[in-house]
Design a protein around this motif. Structure first.
Motif, PDB file in Angstrom:
ATOM      1  N   ALA A  30       0.869  -1.177   0.000  1.00 43.98           N
ATOM      2  CA  ALA A  30       0.000   0.000   0.000  1.00 43.98           C
ATOM      3  C   ALA A  30       0.902   1.222   0.000  1.00 43.98           C
ATOM      4  N   THR A  32       1.059   5.731  -1.316  1.00 45.14           N
ATOM      5  CA  THR A  32       0.366   6.906  -1.824  1.00 45.14           C
ATOM      6  C   THR A  32       1.262   7.615  -2.822  1.00 45.14           C
ATOM      7  N   ASP A  34       0.959  10.978  -5.374  1.00 45.89           N
ATOM      8  CA  ASP A  34       0.174  12.151  -5.804  1.00 45.89           C
ATOM      9  C   ASP A  34      -1.256  12.139  -5.250  1.00 45.89           C
ATOM     10  N   ARG A  35      -1.402  11.946  -3.967  1.00 46.85           N
ATOM     11  CA  ARG A  35      -2.705  11.921  -3.281  1.00 46.85           C
ATOM     12  C   ARG A  35      -3.599  10.756  -3.699  1.00 46.85           C
ATOM     13  N   VAL A  36      -3.021   9.755  -4.337  1.00 46.16           N
ATOM     14  CA  VAL A  36      -3.775   8.562  -4.724  1.00 46.16           C
ATOM     15  C   VAL A  36      -3.234   7.388  -3.915  1.00 46.16           C
ATOM     16  N   ARG A  37      -4.085   6.811  -3.079  1.00 47.10           N
ATOM     17  CA  ARG A  37      -3.711   5.648  -2.275  1.00 47.10           C
ATOM     18  C   ARG A  37      -3.833   4.412  -3.149  1.00 47.10           C
ATOM     19  N   HIS A  39      -3.012   0.197  -3.949  1.00 45.85           N
ATOM     20  CA  HIS A  39      -2.807  -1.129  -3.370  1.00 45.85           C
ATOM     21  C   HIS A  39      -2.348  -2.049  -4.488  1.00 45.85           C
ATOM     22  N   ALA A  52      -6.861   1.423  -6.934  1.00 45.84           N
ATOM     23  CA  ALA A  52      -6.903   2.661  -6.156  1.00 45.84           C
ATOM     24  C   ALA A  52      -8.343   3.150  -6.068  1.00 45.84           C
ATOM     25  N   VAL A 118      -2.767   5.850 -11.356  1.00 44.60           N
ATOM     26  CA  VAL A 118      -2.721   7.155 -10.682  1.00 44.60           C
ATOM     27  C   VAL A 118      -3.337   8.228 -11.591  1.00 44.60           C
TER      28      VAL A 118
END
Length: 128
Positions: A30, A32, A34-37, A39, A52, A118
């Protein structure tokens, strides 16, 4: 879990200066970007799943259906350009994007898949 997929994820993580953890050794990661989490998960088939979250889904059925209709239309419009699929979680509480890498993928393929997810999540967030 596929040893080859697990090794590929570890190689990718090391190349991207991500510490090798117990989670990564177990075939899960997991992170992050650019503000995208994101998996990443190795599958028994030898594939790597990259996913994501795009957004939470409203609990009201009418609002949820409107979002899902927009997502379906967006997915249909984008399918010739990118290989990501929208997915709703089992509890119908969130919308995710997923892609899978084949068993013989390379670290470069994984890097491209992560970047694509992303970018697509950011695009979908703007559109929905």
């Amino acid at each position: 879990m596929s040893a080859a997929a697990q090794n590929l994820m570890q190689q990718w993580a090391i190349a991207n200066k991500i510490p090798v953890s117990d989670e990564l050794r177990a075939g899960r990661l997991a992170l992050t970007i650019d503000r995208v989490r994101m998996h990443l998960l190795t599958l028994r088939s030898g594939e790597i799943l990259v996913e994501a979250r795009v957004r939470d889904l409203p609990s009201a059925p009418v609002e949820q259906n409107l979002i899902l209709q927009k997502a379906l239309a967006l997915s249909t419009a984008r399918m010739s350009e990118v290989s990501v699929s929208p997915v709703v979680d089992d509890a119908a509480t969130l919308l995710k994007l997923q892609t899978r890498l084949p068993p013989l993928a390379t670290a470069e393929d994984l890097d491209k898949a992560v970047s694509m997810v992303v970018n697509e999540v950011e695009f979908w967030r703007e559109m929905l």
